[in-house]
Design a protein around this motif. Structure first.
Motif, PDB file in Angstrom:
ATOM      1  N   GLN A  57      19.158  10.931  -6.692  1.00  0.00           N
ATOM      2  CA  GLN A  57      18.979   9.538  -6.289  1.00  0.00           C
ATOM      3  C   GLN A  57      18.919   9.416  -4.764  1.00  0.00           C
ATOM      4  O   GLN A  57      18.089   8.682  -4.214  1.00  0.00           O
ATOM      5  CB  GLN A  57      20.113   8.685  -6.848  1.00  0.00           C
ATOM      6  CG  GLN A  57      20.036   8.483  -8.358  1.00  0.00           C
ATOM      7  CD  GLN A  57      21.299   7.884  -8.946  1.00  0.00           C
ATOM      8  OE1 GLN A  57      22.213   7.527  -8.206  1.00  0.00           O
ATOM      9  NE2 GLN A  57      21.361   7.802 -10.259  1.00  0.00           N
TER      10      GLN A  57
ATOM     11  N   TYR B 163      18.154   6.084 -12.815  1.00  0.00           N
ATOM     12  CA  TYR B 163      17.100   6.176 -11.814  1.00  0.00           C
ATOM     13  C   TYR B 163      16.769   4.826 -11.184  1.00  0.00           C
ATOM     14  O   TYR B 163      16.450   4.746  -9.990  1.00  0.00           O
ATOM     15  CB  TYR B 163      15.842   6.762 -12.472  1.00  0.00           C
ATOM     16  CG  TYR B 163      14.729   7.129 -11.515  1.00  0.00           C
ATOM     17  CD1 TYR B 163      14.878   8.170 -10.603  1.00  0.00           C
ATOM     18  CD2 TYR B 163      13.519   6.437 -11.532  1.00  0.00           C
ATOM     19  CE1 TYR B 163      13.854   8.517  -9.736  1.00  0.00           C
ATOM     20  CE2 TYR B 163      12.490   6.774 -10.666  1.00  0.00           C
ATOM     21  CZ  TYR B 163      12.661   7.813  -9.772  1.00  0.00           C
ATOM     22  OH  TYR B 163      11.643   8.164  -8.906  1.00  0.00           O
ATOM     23  N   LEU B 164      16.859   3.743 -11.986  1.00  0.00           N
ATOM     24  CA  LEU B 164      16.390   2.439 -11.518  1.00  0.00           C
ATOM     25  C   LEU B 164      17.494   1.454 -11.132  1.00  0.00           C
ATOM     26  O   LEU B 164      17.318   0.659 -10.219  1.00  0.00           O
ATOM     27  CB  LEU B 164      15.508   1.783 -12.592  1.00  0.00           C
ATOM     28  CG  LEU B 164      14.081   2.299 -12.728  1.00  0.00           C
ATOM     29  CD1 LEU B 164      13.364   1.545 -13.833  1.00  0.00           C
ATOM     30  CD2 LEU B 164      13.319   2.172 -11.421  1.00  0.00           C
TER      31      LEU B 164
ATOM     32  N   TRP C  53      13.626   1.943  -3.755  1.00  0.00           N
ATOM     33  CA  TRP C  53      13.581   1.402  -5.116  1.00  0.00           C
ATOM     34  C   TRP C  53      12.185   0.969  -5.571  1.00  0.00           C
ATOM     35  O   TRP C  53      11.779   1.304  -6.695  1.00  0.00           O
ATOM     36  CB  TRP C  53      14.564   0.231  -5.266  1.00  0.00           C
ATOM     37  CG  TRP C  53      14.671  -0.174  -6.714  1.00  0.00           C
ATOM     38  CD1 TRP C  53      15.519   0.326  -7.650  1.00  0.00           C
ATOM     39  CD2 TRP C  53      13.850  -1.133  -7.388  1.00  0.00           C
ATOM     40  NE1 TRP C  53      15.283  -0.255  -8.875  1.00  0.00           N
ATOM     41  CE2 TRP C  53      14.259  -1.161  -8.740  1.00  0.00           C
ATOM     42  CE3 TRP C  53      12.810  -1.964  -6.989  1.00  0.00           C
ATOM     43  CZ2 TRP C  53      13.666  -1.987  -9.691  1.00  0.00           C
ATOM     44  CZ3 TRP C  53      12.206  -2.797  -7.936  1.00  0.00           C
ATOM     45  CH2 TRP C  53      12.642  -2.802  -9.264  1.00  0.00           C
TER      46      TRP C  53
ATOM     47  N   TYR D 267       2.957   8.026  -5.093  1.00  0.00           N
ATOM     48  CA  TYR D 267       4.005   7.647  -6.052  1.00  0.00           C
ATOM     49  C   TYR D 267       3.463   7.337  -7.450  1.00  0.00           C
ATOM     50  O   TYR D 267       3.970   6.474  -8.144  1.00  0.00           O
ATOM     51  CB  TYR D 267       4.840   6.472  -5.513  1.00  0.00           C
ATOM     52  CG  TYR D 267       5.570   6.849  -4.249  1.00  0.00           C
ATOM     53  CD1 TYR D 267       6.775   7.543  -4.292  1.00  0.00           C
ATOM     54  CD2 TYR D 267       5.023   6.553  -3.006  1.00  0.00           C
ATOM     55  CE1 TYR D 267       7.430   7.921  -3.122  1.00  0.00           C
ATOM     56  CE2 TYR D 267       5.661   6.933  -1.833  1.00  0.00           C
ATOM     57  CZ  TYR D 267       6.870   7.616  -1.904  1.00  0.00           C
ATOM     58  OH  TYR D 267       7.503   8.004  -0.749  1.00  0.00           O
TER      59      TYR D 267
ATOM     60  N   TRP E 120       9.273   2.066  -4.879  1.00  0.00           N
ATOM     61  CA  TRP E 120       8.492   3.244  -5.247  1.00  0.00           C
ATOM     62  C   TRP E 120       9.034   3.865  -6.533  1.00  0.00           C
ATOM     63  O   TRP E 120       8.263   4.354  -7.359  1.00  0.00           O
ATOM     64  CB  TRP E 120       8.522   4.277  -4.121  1.00  0.00           C
ATOM     65  CG  TRP E 120       7.747   3.918  -2.886  1.00  0.00           C
ATOM     66  CD1 TRP E 120       8.179   3.948  -1.595  1.00  0.00           C
ATOM     67  CD2 TRP E 120       6.381   3.471  -2.816  1.00  0.00           C
ATOM     68  NE1 TRP E 120       7.191   3.550  -0.732  1.00  0.00           N
ATOM     69  CE2 TRP E 120       6.064   3.260  -1.450  1.00  0.00           C
ATOM     70  CE3 TRP E 120       5.396   3.232  -3.775  1.00  0.00           C
ATOM     71  CZ2 TRP E 120       4.823   2.818  -1.027  1.00  0.00           C
ATOM     72  CZ3 TRP E 120       4.143   2.782  -3.356  1.00  0.00           C
ATOM     73  CH2 TRP E 120       3.870   2.579  -1.998  1.00  0.00           C
ATOM     74  N   ARG E 121      10.355   3.839  -6.707  1.00  0.00           N
ATOM     75  CA  ARG E 121      10.928   4.345  -7.959  1.00  0.00           C
ATOM     76  C   ARG E 121      10.453   3.517  -9.149  1.00  0.00           C
ATOM     77  O   ARG E 121      10.227   4.051 -10.237  1.00  0.00           O
ATOM     78  CB  ARG E 121      12.459   4.341  -7.873  1.00  0.00           C
ATOM     79  CG  ARG E 121      13.033   5.568  -7.173  1.00  0.00           C
ATOM     80  CD  ARG E 121      14.541   5.576  -7.228  1.00  0.00           C
ATOM     81  NE  ARG E 121      15.117   4.747  -6.191  1.00  0.00           N
ATOM     82  CZ  ARG E 121      16.262   4.107  -6.287  1.00  0.00           C
ATOM     83  NH1 ARG E 121      16.946   4.157  -7.414  1.00  0.00           N
ATOM     84  NH2 ARG E 121      16.721   3.393  -5.297  1.00  0.00           N
TER      85      ARG E 121
ATOM     86  N   GLY F 143       8.206  14.868  -6.048  1.00  0.00           N
ATOM     87  CA  GLY F 143       9.370  14.160  -6.566  1.00  0.00           C
ATOM     88  C   GLY F 143      10.312  15.040  -7.349  1.00  0.00           C
ATOM     89  O   GLY F 143      11.486  14.720  -7.513  1.00  0.00           O
TER      90      GLY F 143
ATOM     91  N   GLY G 270      15.676  10.641  -3.504  1.00  0.00           N
ATOM     92  CA  GLY G 270      14.532   9.952  -4.063  1.00  0.00           C
ATOM     93  C   GLY G 270      13.967   8.894  -3.123  1.00  0.00           C
ATOM     94  O   GLY G 270      14.537   8.582  -2.073  1.00  0.00           O
TER      95      GLY G 270
END
Length: 430
Positions: free
Chosen positions: A261, A375-376, A267, A308, A269-270, A238, A264
Protein backbone atom coordinates in the motif's frame (compact mmCIF):
# COMPACT_ATOMS: atom_id res chain seq x y z
CA UNK A 1 51.63 26.18 50.97
CA UNK A 2 48.10 24.95 51.33
CA UNK A 3 47.68 25.04 47.56
CA UNK A 4 50.79 22.88 47.10
CA UNK A 5 49.47 20.33 49.63
CA UNK A 6 46.08 20.18 47.88
CA UNK A 7 47.75 19.68 44.48
CA UNK A 8 49.99 16.91 45.87
CA UNK A 9 46.98 15.26 47.50
CA UNK A 10 45.07 15.28 44.20
CA UNK A 11 47.97 13.81 42.28
CA UNK A 12 48.36 11.03 44.85
CA UNK A 13 44.66 10.22 45.19
CA UNK A 14 43.62 10.40 41.48
CA UNK A 15 45.38 7.22 40.34
CA UNK A 16 43.77 5.26 43.18
CA UNK A 17 40.35 6.82 42.57
CA UNK A 18 40.50 5.70 38.89
CA UNK A 19 41.19 2.12 39.86
CA UNK A 20 37.58 0.93 39.95
CA UNK A 21 36.88 2.52 36.53
CA UNK A 22 39.90 0.83 35.04
CA UNK A 23 38.72 -2.39 36.61
CA UNK A 24 35.46 -2.10 34.72
CA UNK A 25 37.13 -1.69 31.30
CA UNK A 26 37.95 -5.39 30.74
CA UNK A 27 34.29 -6.27 31.40
CA UNK A 28 33.10 -3.62 28.94
CA UNK A 29 35.57 -4.85 26.34
CA UNK A 30 34.33 -8.41 26.73
CA UNK A 31 30.73 -7.28 26.27
CA UNK A 32 31.68 -5.22 23.23
CA UNK A 33 33.57 -8.11 21.64
CA UNK A 34 30.63 -10.43 22.38
CA UNK A 35 28.18 -8.05 20.75
CA UNK A 36 30.42 -7.67 17.70
CA UNK A 37 30.77 -11.46 17.45
CA UNK A 38 27.00 -11.91 17.69
CA UNK A 39 26.49 -9.24 15.03
CA UNK A 40 28.98 -10.93 12.69
CA UNK A 41 27.38 -14.33 13.34
CA UNK A 42 23.85 -13.00 12.69
CA UNK A 43 24.99 -11.17 9.55
CA UNK A 44 26.79 -14.27 8.27
CA UNK A 45 23.73 -16.41 8.94
CA UNK A 46 21.44 -13.99 7.09
CA UNK A 47 23.89 -13.81 4.20
CA UNK A 48 24.04 -17.61 4.06
CA UNK A 49 20.24 -17.95 4.16
CA UNK A 50 19.80 -15.35 1.42
CA UNK A 51 22.54 -16.96 -0.70
CA UNK A 52 21.02 -20.42 -0.23
CA UNK A 53 17.59 -19.07 -1.12
CA UNK A 54 19.02 -17.30 -4.15
CA UNK A 55 20.91 -20.33 -5.47
CA UNK A 56 17.83 -22.51 -4.97
CA UNK A 57 15.32 -20.07 -6.43
CA UNK A 58 17.46 -18.52 -9.17
CA UNK A 59 18.63 -21.23 -11.56
CA UNK A 60 18.19 -19.49 -14.89
CA UNK A 61 21.64 -20.61 -16.05
CA UNK A 62 20.53 -24.24 -15.66
CA UNK A 63 17.35 -23.56 -17.58
CA UNK A 64 19.22 -21.84 -20.41
CA UNK A 65 21.81 -24.64 -20.55
CA UNK A 66 19.09 -27.29 -20.88
CA UNK A 67 17.17 -25.38 -23.55
CA UNK A 68 20.23 -24.52 -25.64
CA UNK A 69 21.56 -28.07 -25.38
CA UNK A 70 18.29 -29.37 -26.82
CA UNK A 71 18.22 -26.66 -29.50
CA UNK A 72 21.77 -27.41 -30.68
CA UNK A 73 20.83 -31.08 -30.94
CA UNK A 74 17.86 -30.16 -33.14
CA UNK A 75 15.31 -31.52 -30.66
CA UNK A 76 13.39 -28.23 -30.24
CA UNK A 77 12.88 -24.97 -32.06
CA UNK A 78 11.39 -21.54 -31.40
CA UNK A 79 11.37 -17.90 -32.42
CA UNK A 80 13.75 -17.03 -29.57
CA UNK A 81 16.28 -19.85 -30.01
CA UNK A 82 18.80 -18.11 -32.25
CA UNK A 83 18.97 -14.95 -30.14
CA UNK A 84 19.13 -16.98 -26.93
CA UNK A 85 21.60 -19.73 -27.84
CA UNK A 86 23.68 -18.49 -30.79
CA UNK A 87 23.66 -14.69 -30.89
CA UNK A 88 23.29 -14.24 -27.10
CA UNK A 89 21.00 -11.25 -27.51
CA UNK A 90 18.77 -12.12 -24.57
CA UNK A 91 19.95 -10.36 -21.41
CA UNK A 92 18.91 -11.86 -18.05
CA UNK A 93 18.73 -9.24 -15.29
CA UNK A 94 16.87 -9.54 -11.96
CA UNK A 95 15.72 -12.89 -10.58
CA UNK A 96 11.98 -12.88 -9.74
CA UNK A 97 11.51 -16.59 -8.98
CA UNK A 98 9.34 -17.57 -6.02
CA UNK A 99 9.59 -21.38 -6.40
CA UNK A 100 12.60 -23.37 -7.66
CA UNK A 101 10.76 -25.22 -10.43
CA UNK A 102 9.38 -22.03 -12.03
CA UNK A 103 12.20 -19.74 -13.11
CA UNK A 104 11.24 -16.08 -13.64
CA UNK A 105 13.62 -13.27 -14.61
CA UNK A 106 13.32 -9.74 -15.89
CA UNK A 107 15.41 -9.14 -18.97
CA UNK A 108 16.01 -7.29 -22.21
CA UNK A 109 15.36 -8.54 -25.73
CA UNK A 110 15.17 -6.57 -28.97
CA UNK A 111 15.34 -3.32 -27.04
CA UNK A 112 12.33 -4.19 -24.86
CA UNK A 113 11.97 -5.00 -21.20
CA UNK A 114 10.68 -8.58 -21.01
CA UNK A 115 9.89 -11.26 -18.48
CA UNK A 116 11.69 -14.58 -19.08
CA UNK A 117 10.05 -17.76 -17.82
CA UNK A 118 11.04 -21.40 -17.93
CA UNK A 119 10.82 -24.56 -15.87
CA UNK A 120 13.56 -26.56 -14.20
CA UNK A 121 12.86 -30.21 -13.43
CA UNK A 122 12.04 -30.57 -9.74
CA UNK A 123 14.11 -33.73 -9.46
CA UNK A 124 17.19 -31.97 -10.78
CA UNK A 125 16.71 -28.83 -8.68
CA UNK A 126 16.20 -30.89 -5.53
CA UNK A 127 19.04 -33.40 -5.92
CA UNK A 128 21.68 -31.71 -8.01
CA UNK A 129 23.88 -28.75 -7.29
CA UNK A 130 23.46 -25.33 -8.86
CA UNK A 131 26.01 -26.09 -11.56
CA UNK A 132 24.51 -29.44 -12.54
CA UNK A 133 24.76 -30.14 -16.25
CA UNK A 134 21.58 -30.85 -18.22
CA UNK A 135 20.63 -34.47 -18.71
CA UNK A 136 20.93 -36.08 -22.11
CA UNK A 137 17.23 -36.85 -22.40
CA UNK A 138 14.29 -34.83 -21.15
CA UNK A 139 10.88 -36.37 -20.73
CA UNK A 140 9.49 -32.90 -21.38
CA UNK A 141 10.43 -33.03 -25.08
CA UNK A 142 9.44 -36.64 -25.75
CA UNK A 143 6.25 -35.81 -27.69
CA UNK A 144 5.28 -35.93 -30.45
CA UNK A 145 7.44 -38.78 -31.70
CA UNK A 146 9.05 -39.08 -35.09
CA UNK A 147 6.54 -40.14 -37.71
CA UNK A 148 3.64 -38.17 -36.25
CA UNK A 149 1.71 -36.42 -39.02
CA UNK A 150 0.45 -32.86 -38.77
CA UNK A 151 -3.12 -34.18 -38.63
CA UNK A 152 -2.21 -36.46 -35.73
CA UNK A 153 -0.54 -33.55 -33.94
CA UNK A 154 -3.65 -31.43 -34.52
CA UNK A 155 -5.87 -34.14 -33.00
CA UNK A 156 -3.42 -34.63 -30.13
CA UNK A 157 -3.55 -30.89 -29.37
CA UNK A 158 -7.36 -30.82 -29.62
CA UNK A 159 -7.66 -33.71 -27.14
CA UNK A 160 -5.33 -31.91 -24.73
CA UNK A 161 -7.35 -28.69 -24.95
CA UNK A 162 -10.62 -30.58 -24.40
CA UNK A 163 -9.21 -32.15 -21.25
CA UNK A 164 -8.06 -28.79 -19.88
CA UNK A 165 -10.73 -26.38 -21.14
CA UNK A 166 -13.75 -28.63 -21.69
CA UNK A 167 -15.46 -29.68 -24.92
CA UNK A 168 -16.05 -26.22 -26.40
CA UNK A 169 -16.99 -25.37 -30.00
CA UNK A 170 -14.25 -22.71 -30.08
CA UNK A 171 -11.38 -25.16 -29.54
CA UNK A 172 -10.55 -25.79 -33.24
CA UNK A 173 -9.75 -22.08 -33.55
CA UNK A 174 -7.45 -22.34 -30.53
CA UNK A 175 -5.73 -25.36 -32.10
CA UNK A 176 -5.12 -23.17 -35.14
CA UNK A 177 -3.46 -20.57 -32.88
CA UNK A 178 -1.17 -23.24 -31.39
CA UNK A 179 -0.10 -24.40 -34.87
CA UNK A 180 0.45 -20.80 -36.00
CA UNK A 181 2.69 -20.10 -33.00
CA UNK A 182 4.56 -23.38 -33.56
CA UNK A 183 5.30 -22.52 -37.21
CA UNK A 184 8.34 -20.41 -36.40
CA UNK A 185 9.67 -19.97 -39.94
CA UNK A 186 6.17 -19.35 -41.34
CA UNK A 187 6.53 -21.92 -44.11
CA UNK A 188 3.02 -23.28 -43.59
CA UNK A 189 4.32 -26.51 -42.01
CA UNK A 190 5.20 -27.62 -38.50
CA UNK A 191 8.45 -29.57 -38.14
CA UNK A 192 9.03 -32.17 -35.44
CA UNK A 193 11.25 -29.74 -33.46
CA UNK A 194 8.58 -27.01 -33.72
CA UNK A 195 5.87 -29.45 -32.62
CA UNK A 196 7.93 -30.64 -29.62
CA UNK A 197 8.43 -27.04 -28.47
CA UNK A 198 4.73 -26.21 -28.87
CA UNK A 199 3.67 -29.35 -26.97
CA UNK A 200 6.10 -28.61 -24.13
CA UNK A 201 4.77 -25.05 -23.88
CA UNK A 202 1.20 -26.33 -23.64
CA UNK A 203 2.11 -28.31 -20.52
CA UNK A 204 2.69 -25.00 -18.72
CA UNK A 205 -0.55 -23.47 -17.51
CA UNK A 206 0.40 -19.87 -18.34
CA UNK A 207 1.11 -20.49 -22.04
CA UNK A 208 -2.38 -21.89 -22.49
CA UNK A 209 -3.78 -18.80 -20.73
CA UNK A 210 -1.67 -16.46 -22.87
CA UNK A 211 -3.22 -17.98 -25.99
CA UNK A 212 -6.74 -18.09 -24.57
CA UNK A 213 -6.59 -14.45 -23.41
CA UNK A 214 -4.43 -13.02 -26.18
CA UNK A 215 -7.24 -10.69 -27.33
CA UNK A 216 -7.85 -9.39 -23.81
CA UNK A 217 -6.22 -6.10 -22.83
CA UNK A 218 -5.50 -7.11 -19.24
CA UNK A 219 -3.14 -10.04 -19.98
CA UNK A 220 0.51 -9.84 -21.05
CA UNK A 221 1.46 -10.65 -24.66
CA UNK A 222 3.65 -13.60 -25.65
CA UNK A 223 6.72 -12.25 -27.49
CA UNK A 224 8.82 -15.33 -28.23
CA UNK A 225 9.89 -18.81 -27.08
CA UNK A 226 12.47 -21.56 -27.37
CA UNK A 227 11.32 -24.99 -26.24
CA UNK A 228 9.32 -24.36 -23.10
CA UNK A 229 11.26 -21.16 -22.29
CA UNK A 230 9.28 -18.08 -23.30
CA UNK A 231 9.27 -14.32 -22.91
CA UNK A 232 6.33 -11.99 -22.33
CA UNK A 233 5.98 -8.26 -21.95
CA UNK A 234 7.95 -6.88 -19.03
CA UNK A 235 6.54 -7.21 -15.52
CA UNK A 236 4.08 -4.36 -14.86
CA UNK A 237 5.55 -1.73 -12.52
CA UNK A 238 2.68 -2.17 -10.09
CA UNK A 239 3.63 -5.73 -9.18
CA UNK A 240 5.90 -5.70 -6.12
CA UNK A 241 8.91 -7.60 -7.47
CA UNK A 242 12.57 -6.82 -6.85
CA UNK A 243 13.53 -8.40 -3.53
CA UNK A 244 9.98 -9.57 -2.89
CA UNK A 245 10.45 -13.27 -3.77
CA UNK A 246 13.23 -13.57 -1.17
CA UNK A 247 11.65 -11.30 1.43
CA UNK A 248 8.04 -12.41 1.10
CA UNK A 249 8.39 -15.63 3.17
CA UNK A 250 10.09 -13.63 5.95
CA UNK A 251 7.45 -10.88 6.20
CA UNK A 252 4.18 -11.16 8.16
CA UNK A 253 1.17 -10.88 5.79
CA UNK A 254 0.04 -7.63 7.46
CA UNK A 255 3.45 -5.99 6.92
CA UNK A 256 3.57 -7.27 3.35
CA UNK A 257 0.17 -5.67 2.61
CA UNK A 258 1.22 -2.43 4.30
CA UNK A 259 4.39 -2.20 2.21
CA UNK A 260 2.42 -2.76 -0.99
CA UNK A 261 0.00 0.00 0.00
CA UNK A 262 2.80 2.44 0.88
CA UNK A 263 4.61 1.69 -2.38
CA UNK A 264 1.41 1.90 -4.40
CA UNK A 265 0.04 4.90 -6.37
CA UNK A 266 -2.32 7.62 -5.00
CA UNK A 267 -5.91 6.54 -4.36
CA UNK A 268 -7.49 7.78 -7.64
CA UNK A 269 -4.95 5.78 -9.63
CA UNK A 270 -5.64 2.76 -7.43
CA UNK A 271 -9.33 3.15 -8.26
CA UNK A 272 -8.50 3.03 -11.98
CA UNK A 273 -6.36 -0.09 -11.46
CA UNK A 274 -9.23 -1.66 -9.49
CA UNK A 275 -11.68 -1.01 -12.35
CA UNK A 276 -9.29 -2.86 -14.69
CA UNK A 277 -9.07 -5.75 -12.23
CA UNK A 278 -12.87 -6.00 -12.14
CA UNK A 279 -12.93 -5.98 -15.95
CA UNK A 280 -10.39 -8.82 -15.90
CA UNK A 281 -12.78 -10.80 -13.67
CA UNK A 282 -15.45 -10.29 -16.34
CA UNK A 283 -13.06 -11.53 -19.03
CA UNK A 284 -12.42 -14.74 -17.08
CA UNK A 285 -16.14 -15.40 -16.66
CA UNK A 286 -17.77 -17.25 -19.58
CA UNK A 287 -15.21 -16.25 -22.19
CA UNK A 288 -14.71 -17.77 -25.63
CA UNK A 289 -12.65 -20.58 -24.13
CA UNK A 290 -14.69 -21.21 -21.01
CA UNK A 291 -14.44 -19.99 -17.43
CA UNK A 292 -11.16 -19.47 -15.58
CA UNK A 293 -10.51 -19.31 -11.84
CA UNK A 294 -8.02 -17.04 -10.09
CA UNK A 295 -6.31 -19.40 -7.64
CA UNK A 296 -3.80 -16.99 -6.09
CA UNK A 297 -5.49 -13.68 -5.42
CA UNK A 298 -2.78 -11.44 -3.98
CA UNK A 299 -1.67 -7.84 -4.38
CA UNK A 300 1.58 -9.17 -5.88
CA UNK A 301 -0.41 -9.96 -9.04
CA UNK A 302 -1.98 -6.49 -9.26
CA UNK A 303 0.16 -4.84 -11.92
CA UNK A 304 -0.44 -1.77 -14.07
CA UNK A 305 1.05 0.13 -16.97
CA UNK A 306 2.54 3.62 -16.94
CA UNK A 307 -1.00 4.96 -17.51
CA UNK A 308 -2.40 2.84 -14.63
CA UNK A 309 -4.25 0.34 -16.80
CA UNK A 310 -4.45 -2.99 -14.99
CA UNK A 311 -2.26 -5.88 -16.15
CA UNK A 312 -2.27 -9.31 -14.53
CA UNK A 313 1.32 -9.76 -13.37
CA UNK A 314 1.28 -13.58 -13.30
CA UNK A 315 -1.16 -15.92 -15.07
CA UNK A 316 0.34 -19.16 -13.76
CA UNK A 317 -2.25 -19.37 -10.97
CA UNK A 318 -5.23 -18.67 -13.25
CA UNK A 319 -6.68 -22.08 -14.03
CA UNK A 320 -9.38 -23.33 -16.44
CA UNK A 321 -12.57 -24.51 -14.76
CA UNK A 322 -12.26 -27.97 -16.35
CA UNK A 323 -8.73 -28.44 -14.96
CA UNK A 324 -9.81 -27.42 -11.44
CA UNK A 325 -12.83 -29.76 -11.54
CA UNK A 326 -10.67 -32.65 -12.75
CA UNK A 327 -8.22 -32.06 -9.92
CA UNK A 328 -10.94 -31.93 -7.26
CA UNK A 329 -13.27 -34.65 -8.52
CA UNK A 330 -13.11 -37.70 -6.24
CA UNK A 331 -10.23 -36.32 -4.19
CA UNK A 332 -10.18 -37.74 -0.65
CA UNK A 333 -10.66 -35.20 2.12
CA UNK A 334 -11.35 -34.71 5.83
CA UNK A 335 -12.22 -30.98 5.58
CA UNK A 336 -12.35 -28.21 2.99
CA UNK A 337 -8.66 -27.37 3.38
CA UNK A 338 -7.92 -30.72 1.66
CA UNK A 339 -9.91 -29.57 -1.37
CA UNK A 340 -7.67 -26.71 -2.46
CA UNK A 341 -6.32 -26.09 -5.95
CA UNK A 342 -3.44 -23.63 -6.04
CA UNK A 343 -3.51 -21.31 -3.04
CA UNK A 344 -7.14 -20.28 -2.66
CA UNK A 345 -9.42 -22.20 -5.06
CA UNK A 346 -11.21 -24.20 -2.39
CA UNK A 347 -14.17 -26.56 -2.69
CA UNK A 348 -16.34 -28.07 0.09
CA UNK A 349 -15.63 -31.55 1.44
CA UNK A 350 -18.51 -34.03 1.45
CA UNK A 351 -18.28 -35.33 5.02
CA UNK A 352 -20.30 -38.48 4.26
CA UNK A 353 -18.38 -39.57 1.17
CA UNK A 354 -15.08 -38.05 2.34
CA UNK A 355 -14.62 -36.64 -1.16
CA UNK A 356 -14.21 -33.14 -2.55
CA UNK A 357 -17.06 -31.56 -4.44
CA UNK A 358 -16.45 -29.79 -7.73
CA UNK A 359 -18.07 -26.45 -6.87
CA UNK A 360 -15.79 -23.77 -5.46
CA UNK A 361 -16.73 -22.00 -2.25
CA UNK A 362 -15.87 -18.53 -3.60
CA UNK A 363 -16.14 -17.13 -7.13
CA UNK A 364 -13.38 -14.91 -8.51
CA UNK A 365 -15.32 -11.74 -7.73
CA UNK A 366 -15.63 -12.48 -4.01
CA UNK A 367 -11.87 -13.07 -3.66
CA UNK A 368 -11.07 -9.93 -5.65
CA UNK A 369 -13.39 -7.84 -3.46
CA UNK A 370 -11.63 -9.14 -0.34
CA UNK A 371 -8.37 -8.02 -1.92
CA UNK A 372 -9.79 -4.61 -2.86
CA UNK A 373 -10.81 -3.89 0.73
CA UNK A 374 -7.12 -3.71 1.64
CA UNK A 375 -6.23 -1.97 -1.63
CA UNK A 376 -8.97 0.67 -1.88
CA UNK A 377 -10.35 1.54 1.56
CA UNK A 378 -7.12 3.06 2.97
CA UNK A 379 -6.97 6.62 1.66
CA UNK A 380 -10.43 6.56 0.04
CA UNK A 381 -12.35 9.89 0.04
CA UNK A 382 -14.41 10.28 3.22
CA UNK A 383 -17.71 10.72 1.35
CA UNK A 384 -17.10 7.50 -0.55
CA UNK A 385 -15.58 5.26 2.13
CA UNK A 386 -18.85 4.15 3.75
CA UNK A 387 -20.64 3.17 0.52
CA UNK A 388 -17.48 1.60 -0.94
CA UNK A 389 -16.98 -0.45 2.21
CA UNK A 390 -20.59 -1.70 2.10
CA UNK A 391 -20.39 -2.69 -1.56
CA UNK A 392 -17.07 -4.48 -1.11
CA UNK A 393 -18.44 -6.34 1.94
CA UNK A 394 -21.52 -7.44 -0.02
CA UNK A 395 -19.33 -8.52 -2.92
CA UNK A 396 -16.96 -10.49 -0.64
CA UNK A 397 -19.88 -12.58 0.67
CA UNK A 398 -20.72 -14.01 -2.77
CA UNK A 399 -20.46 -17.79 -2.65
CA UNK A 400 -21.10 -20.80 -4.83
CA UNK A 401 -20.69 -21.18 -8.57
CA UNK A 402 -20.86 -17.89 -10.44
CA UNK A 403 -23.12 -19.62 -13.00
CA UNK A 404 -25.68 -20.23 -10.25
CA UNK A 405 -25.69 -16.59 -9.15
CA UNK A 406 -24.93 -15.07 -12.55
CA UNK A 407 -27.43 -12.20 -12.38
CA UNK A 408 -26.47 -11.22 -8.83
CA UNK A 409 -22.77 -11.62 -9.69
CA UNK A 410 -23.07 -9.26 -12.68
CA UNK A 411 -25.17 -6.74 -10.74
CA UNK A 412 -22.70 -6.50 -7.85
CA UNK A 413 -19.76 -6.14 -10.23
CA UNK A 414 -21.55 -3.48 -12.28
CA UNK A 415 -22.47 -1.43 -9.18
CA UNK A 416 -18.92 -1.52 -7.91
CA UNK A 417 -17.41 -0.45 -11.23
CA UNK A 418 -19.97 2.36 -11.57
CA UNK A 419 -19.22 3.66 -8.07
CA UNK A 420 -15.49 3.82 -8.75
CA UNK A 421 -15.80 5.22 -12.24
CA UNK A 422 -18.23 7.95 -11.15
CA UNK A 423 -15.71 9.06 -8.52
CA UNK A 424 -12.79 9.49 -10.92
CA UNK A 425 -14.62 10.35 -14.17
CA UNK A 426 -14.26 13.86 -15.57
CA UNK A 427 -10.93 14.19 -13.78
CA UNK A 428 -7.34 13.79 -14.91
CA UNK A 429 -7.42 10.27 -13.45
CA UNK A 430 -9.96 9.03 -16.02
Amino acid sequence: MRRLRRLAHRLLVRPFSQGPQQGRLPGLRVKFVLLVWLGVFAGSWLAYVNYASYTELCRGHVCQAVICDQFHKGVISGSLCQDLCQLHKVEWTACLSSVPGQQVYSGLWQGKEVTIKCRVEESRSAKAGPEAAPGRELVLFDRPVRGTSIQEFREMTLSFLKANLGDLPSLPALVGQVLAVADVNKDGRVSLAEAKAAWALLQGNEFLLLLSLRDKEHAARLLGFCGDLYVTEGAPPGSWHGAAPLLRPLLPPALHRALQQWLGPPWPWRAKVAIGLLEFVEELFHGAYGTFYMCETTLANVGYTATYDFRMADLRQVAPEAAVRRFLRGRRCAHSADCTYGRDCRAPCDQLLRQCKGDLLQPNLAKVCELLRDYLLPGAPGALRGELGRQLSTCATLSGLASQVEAHHSLVLSHLKTLLWTTISNTKYS
